[in-house]
Motif scaffolding. Structure first.
Motif, mmCIF file in Angstrom:
data_model
loop_
_atom_site.group_PDB
_atom_site.id
_atom_site.type_symbol
_atom_site.label_atom_id
_atom_site.label_comp_id
_atom_site.label_asym_id
_atom_site.label_seq_id
_atom_site.Cartn_x
_atom_site.Cartn_y
_atom_site.Cartn_z
ATOM 1 N N SER A 51 0.832 -1.214 0.000
ATOM 2 C CA SER A 51 0.000 0.000 0.000
ATOM 3 C C SER A 51 0.863 1.260 0.000
ATOM 4 O O SER A 51 0.604 2.212 -0.746
ATOM 5 N N GLU A 85 0.926 3.659 -3.232
ATOM 6 C CA GLU A 85 0.430 5.021 -2.973
ATOM 7 C C GLU A 85 1.456 6.053 -3.413
ATOM 8 O O GLU A 85 1.114 7.096 -3.993
ATOM 9 N N TYR A 94 -4.622 0.113 -9.909
ATOM 10 C CA TYR A 94 -4.045 0.020 -8.556
ATOM 11 C C TYR A 94 -4.354 -1.355 -7.953
ATOM 12 O O TYR A 94 -3.463 -2.027 -7.410
ATOM 13 N N PHE A 150 -1.755 -4.375 -7.029
ATOM 14 C CA PHE A 150 -1.699 -4.728 -5.601
ATOM 15 C C PHE A 150 -1.870 -6.228 -5.405
ATOM 16 O O PHE A 150 -1.076 -6.883 -4.726
#
Length: 412
Positions: free
Chosen positions: A20, A24, A128, A132
């Protein structure tokens, strides 16, 4: 199980936090410097400002969304306000509208240009999420690799049974998450090997023990003895010996493979001893002087099995005692202690530790001539193990041997 759960849980939590944070940083617009066409537009409008060109006309020609705002409609910081007053443009970023360029038209008005629009949120979320979960799957696969390797090695070891019935020893390191399972399988392999070895010993002992009385019966039958003759009576004794051997071996076989459900109750131990002595008075104890000492203590155990252990000790003592047998009842801080002593030939110290092994009989003093298959004391040890107690042997003050049974106390 707890170790495996904690390890996997912590790994997933740390992996998610790391991914994360990294994604990010990758997807967020943290750069404060203009790039690409934004820098080009800033250069164009700064040059027009320096040349005193019509900025509104230039904005219309670029087809960029623009508007004129009062200078003080935005709370500028000191640096940005000074930059605007010096005729330079100021670039800001808004999550809703994207990058916005501000240029002072005069002391009171500002030109606001919306240069970019924010990316499609759904597309960004899909990208994203895809990155991930792919990265998370890779990390979990990396964590599972040593576990899969150890499980494969364990599968290979349990797939091969050796000639003695045991499994091939696995060599899983103690640091492995499945080390307890591997150790349990190694212990099980040793237990299976021991059980099969005991089974072979039992089969061999049965054949050996039965051979002698069967041979005597065979020869006696060839002579066709008359009823109530000496040979006829000898045959009857051989049959009784065979029956006793069969029962003794069946009892031991049952005690070796089963863990019975104990019917625990408080037993007045001295009363039980007196009852057993009275039961064995004929024919085992008729020619012996029996002494019972100690208090009538309460023992928590299974009446049937405690009685069986005591009977085996008394029958054993009656075979070898010359004239005296002493039974003593005591207790210490942890155990209720029951001992049986005799004035027989005794047992050499170097073989006392083996006296409770199945089919074992010392060569001196206590020999085959006294009868039995060498299983009575082995059964006594099984019964003590069921009661979480133990059995011991040592020299007696009477000159023979002293057997001691210890049962845990439950009255504290």
């Amino acid at each position: 199980m707890a170790r495996l759960f904690v390890s996997l849980y912590l790994f997933i939590v740390l992996a998610m936090i790391g991914l994360s944070a990294g994604l990010e940083r990758l997807f967020s617009h943290t750069s404060q410097e203009p790039t690409g066409h934004v820098a080009t537009i800033m250069t164009l409008f700064d040059a027009a400002k320096n040349n005193h060109d019509n900025l509104l006309a230039l904005a219309q020609s670029t087809a960029l969304p623009h508007t004129v705002l009062p200078f003080h409609s935005i709370g500028w910081n000191a640096q940005s306000a000074e930059q605007l007053k010096d005729g330079k443009s100021v670039l800001l970023y808004d999550k809703q509208f994207g990058e916005q360029l501000y240029i002072a038209l005069n002391e009171n008005d500002l030109l606001e240009l919306n240069i970019t629009r924010p990316q499609n949120n759904s597309q960004t979320f899909m990208l994203y999420s895809g990155i991930f979960f792919v990265c998370l799957g890779g990390l979990i696969a990396l964590w599972l690799w040593p576990l899969w390797r150890d499980l494969s090695a364990l599968k290979r070891s349990v797939s091969h049974v050796q000639d003695d019935g045991s499994l091939v020893d696995n060599h899983i390191p103690n640091t492995s998450l499945i080390a307890p399972i591997a150790q349990a399988l190694n212990n099980m392999s040793l237990k299976v090997k021991s059980l099969l070895q005991s089974q072979r010993e039992l089969s061999g002992a049965v054949a050996h023990e039965f051979r002698t009385p069967l041979a005597r019966l065979k020869f006696a039958l060839e002579a066709r003895p008359a009823s109530d003759s000496v040979k006829w009576n000898a045959m009857s004794l051989d049959v009784e010996e065979l029956e006793r051997l069969v029962q003794e071996m069946l009892d031991y076989a049952g005690s070796d493979v089963l863990y019975p459900e104990l019917n625990l109750a408080e037993i007045p131990i001295k009363e039980l001893v007196e009852q057993v002595v009275s039961h064995l008075q004929t024919p085992h104890l008729a020619n012996h002087d029996i002494s019972i000492t100690g208090e009538n203590l309460l023992l928590l155990g299974d009446d049937h099995f405690v009685q069986r252990a005591l009977e085996n000790l008394l029958v054993n003592a009656s075979r070898y005692a010359k004239s005296r047998i002493l039974i003593n009842i005591t207790q210490d801080d942890d155990y209720v202690v029951l001992s049986v002593e005799d004035d027989g030939p005794g047992i050499p110290k170097d073989v006392q530790e083996r006296i409770f092994d199945a089919f074992y009989r010392p060569d001196e003093g206590r020999t085959r001539a006294y009868g039995g298959a060498g299983l009575g004391l082995a059964i006594v040890r099984r019964i003590q193990q069921w009661h979480e107690g133990d059995c011991q042997v040592q020299d007696s003050v009477l000159g023979g041997v002293k057997f001691t049974l210890r049962y845990p106390r439950h009255d504290r």
